[in-house]
Design an enzyme around this catalytic site. Structure first.
Site: not given
Ligand SMILES: NC(=O)c1ccc[n+]([C@@H]2O[C@H](COP(=O)([O-])OP(=O)(O)OC[C@H]3O[C@@H](n4cnc5c(N)ncnc54)[C@H](OP(=O)(O)O)[C@@H]3O)[C@@H](O)[C@H]2O)c1
Length: 259
Positions: A146, A159
């Site tokens: 991130s 985080y």
């Molecule tokens: N969105 C942003 O602005 C942003 C910015 C910077 C970095 N990121 C990073 O990008 C990554 C993805 O973020 P996102 O925004 O796409 O989040 P999201 O929409 O909440 O998706 C998170 C994913 O992680 C899975 N997950 C969560 N807990 C889990 C567990 N215990 N076991 C297996 N799978 C699990 C969820 O699937 P299930 O719920 O189906 O298990 C889902 O597929 C993260 O590492 C986040 O920190 C995001």
């Protein structure tokens, strides 16, 4: 194989059911990779499989809870069955709270998923990779970090700590795994509209703050979208494009952290 052609490459990605991970599955399968997505929500994974297979693309999934007691055994088994050329450590969560308000439970839950589970899922992927002879092209690990792995914001202490740790892990792993031809890099996105950020971004004040902080924000596209990461993912996945790139981070933040 031309640039951006991932035919014959197996990509395993965590957090595949939603948001950035689901989009990564779409983008990499469309580039020809055989993609295996991991997450807990079977309905979402099955819908993604139906969509991608329906388009003639190679996608399969496994339902795995990365923090469950049996995760290590399950990951070992599935990585042996689907030996990754590329592993994307993407699953993550956040629980915003000011430093003084962080509970032990918050701390443990976010550290456990973002850092510990990602670390050991990656270890299982590398174990499976190393059990096979080194291929002609390099293999790749991508940590979804991130911009909060590089800078901080108020109320994001745990985080930010996990993502800063991922940045250190990226560099250290790159050194450990270079002799095996495994590249290790991270992607550092800004705020991207996903289920993770929806509760934050539906607040117009916070949304305005994010748009204000990002120099490349426009009235047409004020906030980052999942597709904004396609290029970074393809670049780090395709060894023809990034064969000498390891131990670094690819920042996709619209200029936020340049200030
Ligand atoms: N969105 C942003 O602005 C942003 C910015 C910077 C970095 N990121 C990073 O990008 C990554 C993805 O973020 P996102 O925004 O796409 O989040 P999201 O929409 O909440 O998706 C998170 C994913 O992680 C899975 N997950 C969560 N807990 C889990 C567990 N215990 N076991 C297996 N799978 C699990 C969820 O699937 P299930 O719920 O189906 O298990 C889902 O597929 C993260 O590492 C986040 O920190 C995001």
């Amino acid at each position: 194989m031309g640039f951006g052609d991932l035919s014959g490459r197996t990509v395993v990605i965590t957090g595949a059911s939603k948001g950035i991970g689901a989009r990564a599955c779409r983008a990499l399968a469309r580039a020809g990779a055989s993609v295996v997505g991991l997450a807990r929500s079977e309905d979402d994974l099955a819908a993604l499989k139906s969509e991608l297979n329906g388009d003639g693309l190679a996608f399969d999934y496994k339902v795995v809870d990365l923090v469950a007691a049996d995760a290590a055994d399950r990951l070992d088994a599935l990585m042996s069955a689907h030996v990754p050329d590329v592993f994307i450590n993407n699953a993550g969560a956040t629980r915003p709270a000011a430093f003084q308000d962080v509970t032990v439970e918050d701390f443990d839950d976010i550290m456990r998923l973002n850092l510990k589970a990602g670390f050991f899922a990656t270890q299982a992927a590398v174990k499976a990779m190393k059990a096979f002879p080194r291929p002609e092209v390099s293999r790749s690990i991508i940590h979804m970090s991130s911009m909060l792995g590089r800078v901080a914001l108020p109320g994001r202490v745990v985080y930010a700590a996990t993502k800063h740790a991922l940045e250190g892990l990226t560099k250290a792993m790159a050194l450990d795994l270079a002799e095996d031809g495994i590249r290790v890099n991270s992607i550092c996105p800004t705020y991207i509209e996903t289920p993770l950020t929806q509760p934050l971004l539906e607040n117009p004040v916070f949304r305005g703050f994010v748009a204000e902080k990002m120099p490349l924000s426009t009235p047409q596209q004020p906030i980052g979208q999942v597709g904004d990461l396609d290029g970074a993912l393809l670049f780090l996945t395709d060894s023809a494009l990034s064969d000498l790139v390891t131990g670094t981070n690819l920042v996709v933040d619209g200029g936020w952290t340049a200030q």
